[in-house]
Design an enzyme around this catalytic site. Structure first.
Site, mmCIF file in Angstrom:
data_model
loop_
_atom_site.group_PDB
_atom_site.id
_atom_site.type_symbol
_atom_site.label_atom_id
_atom_site.label_comp_id
_atom_site.label_asym_id
_atom_site.label_seq_id
_atom_site.Cartn_x
_atom_site.Cartn_y
_atom_site.Cartn_z
ATOM 1 N N GLY A 70 0.687 -1.193 0.011
ATOM 2 C CA GLY A 70 0.107 -0.176 0.126
ATOM 3 C C GLY A 70 0.708 1.321 -0.112
ATOM 4 O O GLY A 70 0.408 2.375 0.388
ATOM 5 N N LYS A 71 2.163 1.070 -0.531
ATOM 6 C CA LYS A 71 2.876 2.514 -0.318
ATOM 7 C C LYS A 71 2.283 3.538 -1.371
ATOM 8 O O LYS A 71 2.225 4.783 -0.688
ATOM 9 C CB LYS A 71 4.328 2.086 -1.161
ATOM 10 C CG LYS A 71 5.008 1.087 -0.086
ATOM 11 C CD LYS A 71 6.381 0.620 -0.798
ATOM 12 C CE LYS A 71 6.442 0.030 -2.011
ATOM 13 N NZ LYS A 71 5.694 -1.475 -1.827
ATOM 14 N N SER B 198 40.349 -18.070 -22.818
ATOM 15 C CA SER B 198 40.117 -16.999 -22.223
ATOM 16 C C SER B 198 38.709 -16.302 -22.876
ATOM 17 O O SER B 198 38.866 -15.388 -23.664
ATOM 18 C CB SER B 198 41.148 -15.893 -22.489
ATOM 19 O OG SER B 198 41.871 -15.817 -23.828
ATOM 20 N N ASP C 113 -8.140 -1.955 8.256
ATOM 21 C CA ASP C 113 -9.766 -2.245 8.103
ATOM 22 C C ASP C 113 -9.908 -3.481 7.574
ATOM 23 O O ASP C 113 -11.125 -4.107 7.839
ATOM 24 C CB ASP C 113 -10.021 -1.063 6.985
ATOM 25 C CG ASP C 113 -9.561 -1.289 5.653
ATOM 26 O OD1 ASP C 113 -8.183 -1.208 5.568
ATOM 27 O OD2 ASP C 113 -9.672 -1.528 4.695
ATOM 28 N N ASP D 33 9.591 7.036 -3.508
ATOM 29 C CA ASP D 33 8.536 5.998 -3.317
ATOM 30 C C ASP D 33 9.059 5.045 -4.376
ATOM 31 O O ASP D 33 9.262 5.334 -5.554
ATOM 32 C CB ASP D 33 7.119 6.793 -3.965
ATOM 33 C CG ASP D 33 5.976 5.511 -4.120
ATOM 34 O OD1 ASP D 33 6.264 4.258 -3.531
ATOM 35 O OD2 ASP D 33 5.180 5.717 -4.782
#
Length: 633
Positions: free
Chosen positions: A36-37, A541, A168, A110
């Site tokens: 939920g950022k 190599s 919630d 963010d």
């Protein structure tokens, strides 16, 4: 509501003046994916009716401003500053958002929550004072929660908000909240995070973001915005010794020579004595110059141009430091490394390292252990994979001034860059220099390379043969040595099979072992060339970066790459040792051309097509090249 980006100079000036004296808090939002950022930031801005500031000025010196108009407008337009890194067609963003409240200015990073984007979290956290770590109340503390928290601690962020989100969806349960907080505090006690403030919330519903929620009557702590506005950040950067990495040498005319950069710590004034590192030369500050005129002092965070009373040779990457509080200078370190590359870290592979304004070549010489972010267990390892964190020894190709990361983020942090793709593959935090860095010094000798050249009547060099197994490298190298010996040249042939009987008998054929094999051979070849020999090195190599590193180590004027170009089908048909047959049957793993790649040389000094040239012709072609380059006469 109407929003416009038209600029009104008077409004901007009034706006900047009104908020000029507010303190700045930089914080990051992080956590696992879907915690939920973005919802948190969006809701926070909406509920608090925050006033937004400049788009990119704070971090990127962008001169554009964002203004707003509109009757009844309570908050301005949100503009994201995106720091994007593009790799393999994927765009990964860190959104920087700049805003103010009545009490404080903010910059929030963010960052994505996905595990593969840990690099972006590190980027955002590197300049943050505080971290808001979100936890989904339904899921609890996850591995990504622990990883981000450990990185927060490692990166020196001492203030953390644990936002237990989506309450919630669990009926605002105090028991759920308390259990999550208890589990999280047990983990933070292990990693040393002390200033942790837990807040129960629902970002979607707005609970406890800007006002205390009636849905959590059992909670009596601050709302998120109250805490962000009032938290006291211990910022002693101005009390630390003066440091300024030189970003630019400014000489607009013959009467002015200044050195530009950002003061990363301390205070500097005209008349102060400084020392230039790593050269060690001293001088006195004459002026501190800015676009707005000279300053009587410059403090940490300011970008300035410094002039000195003495004419000293200073270049980008050098550091100006207080002469009475000098940083150490070293070329070998122990550091925490956060690996960000899709390809695992290979010990002894050369990477570019950016530390301050200096770019050097770095090798991770020895990973000591990696850290399990769930259990904090330290386990032995030979490499680091994507998102793994370890403690490693590193070596740089030259001494650099530094401070331990715990003392100074700017002079103790570095990034590692892939030399071929130019992508960031790691971030590091220096803990301390290794004792050997101070105790080992190059011993001067009287008989030098020039003296040996005169004695041998030819110049030293390394002729480096590369190509697939069965291409004919060894046969050509052997014939070339026979011809050079007949000409009276002093030579030595280093063959890939022969060195594995002694010097490299402990190495297998994994990618990491191949890197180490070529590193050792390169150092031996360099010593032999210093002894005055013409060294013929015949090795598959397969990796371009190791061949390029060999060239840089030995010196471009003494290194000649010979690509023995033989198609795979032809080399496999020859198969003089039966190796391709074993590889095809699965009995031989990591065989070049079958299940391990061969990277074709981009611009070899000599290309030999063995489908049209004999061994004798190839040796004669190389002899002609050495004559043209003045190696032999």
């Amino acid at each position: 509501m109407t929003v416009s980006s038209d600029l009104i100079a008077d409004d901007i000036e009034q706006y900047l003046e009104r908020h000029a004296n507010k303190t700045m808090l930089r914080f990051i939002t992080c956590g696992s994916v879907d915690d939920g950022k973005s919802t948190l930031i969006g809701r926070l801005l909406y509920e608090s009716k925050l006033v937004f500031e400049d788009q990119l000025t704070a971090l990127e010196n962008d001169s554009r401003k964002v203004g707003t108009q509109g009757e009844g407008l309570d908050f301005a337009l949100l503009v994201d500053g995106l720091a994007a890194e593009r790799e393999q067609g994927i765009t990964i963003d860190v959104a920087y958002r700049y805003f103010t409240t009545e009490r404080r200015k903010f910059v929030v990073a963010d960052t994505p929550g996905h595990e593969q984007y840990t690099r972006n979290m590190v980027t955002g956290a590197s300049t943050a004072d505080l971290a808001v770590i979100l936890i989904d109340a339904r899921k609890g503390v996850l591995t990504q929660t622990r990883r981000h928290s450990y990185l927060v601690s490692l990166l020196g962020i001492r203030h953390v908000v644990i936002a237990v989100n989506k309450l919630d969806l669990v009926d605002y349960s105090q028991e759920v909240f308390d259990n999550i907080v208890a589990e999280y505090r047990a983990f933070t006690d292990e990693i040393g995070l002390k200033n942790v403030v837990p807040i129960p919330m629902s970002a979607y519903m707005g609970d406890n973001l800007t006002e205390r929620s009636a849905n959590t009557p059992w909670y009596d702590g601050p709302t998120l915005i109250d805490h962000l506005e009032t938290v006291e950040i211990d910022d002693d950067v101005q009390q630390r010794p003066f440091r300024m990495p030189v970003q630019w040498v400014n000489r607009p005319d013959l009467d002015f020579r200044g050195f530009s950069g950002q003061v990363t710590s301390g205070i500097i004034r005209p008349g102060d004595r400084i020392r230039v590192l790593p050269s060690g030369k001293e001088s006195t500050v004459a002026r501190i110059v800015t676009m707005d005129g000279d300053l009587i002092e410059a403090i940490a965070g300011q970008s300035v141009t410094i002039t000195l009373t003495d004419e000293i040779d200073i270049s980008r990457g050098d550091m100006l430091a207080s002469s009475d509080a000098l940083p150490p200078v070293a070329d070998q370190f122990e550091a925490h490394v956060v690996w960000m590359g899709e390809h695992e870290m290979l010990p002894e592979r050369p990477y570019l390292c950016q530390i301050g304004t200096m770019t050097v070549q770095a090798r991770i010489t020895k990973p000591k252990h990696k850290i399990n972010v769930n259990t904090m267990e330290k386990t032995a390892t030979d490499t680091l994979a994507l998102n793994e964190i370890g403690v490693c020894n590193l070596s740089f190709d030259r001494p650099v001034p530094f401070d331990p990361y715990a003392d100074n983020r700017d002079t103790g942090g570095f990034i590692l860059i892939d030399r071929l793709t130019n992508t960031t593959v790691g971030a590091g935090l220096i803990q301390h220099s290794l004792r050997r860095s101070d105790n080992i010094h190059w011993q001067a000798v009287d008989i030098d390379e020039k003296a040996r050249e005169t004695l041998n009547s030819h110049k030293p060099c390394v002729v480096w043969f590369t190509g697939l197994s069965g291409s004919g490298k060894s046969a050509i190298a052997n014939e070339l040595e026979r011809k050079l010996h007949a000409l009276g040249c002093h030579t030595y042939l280093l063959d890939g099979d022969n060195v594995r009987h002694g010097l490299n008998r402990d190495l297998g054929f994994t990618e990491a072992d191949r890197v180490e094999n070529i590193r050792r051979v390169t150092e031996v070849a360099k010593l032999m060339a210093d002894a005055g020999l013409i060294v013929l090195a015949s090795f598959i190599s397969p990796f371009q970066i190791e061949r390029q590193s060999a060239k840089e180590t030995i010196g471009a004027d003494q290194f000649f790459e010979v690509f023995v170009d033989t198609p795979l089908a032809v080399a496999e048909k020859r198969d003089p040792k039966g190796l391709y047959k074993k590889a095809r049957s699965g009995a031989l793993k990591n065989f070049t051309g079958i299940d391990s790649p061969y990277e074709t040389p981009v611009s070899p000094d000599i290309r030999i097509d063995t489908t049209s040239s004999s061994t004798l012709d190839a040796a004669d072609q190389i002899i002609r090249h050495l004559l043209e380059r003045g190696i032999i006469h």
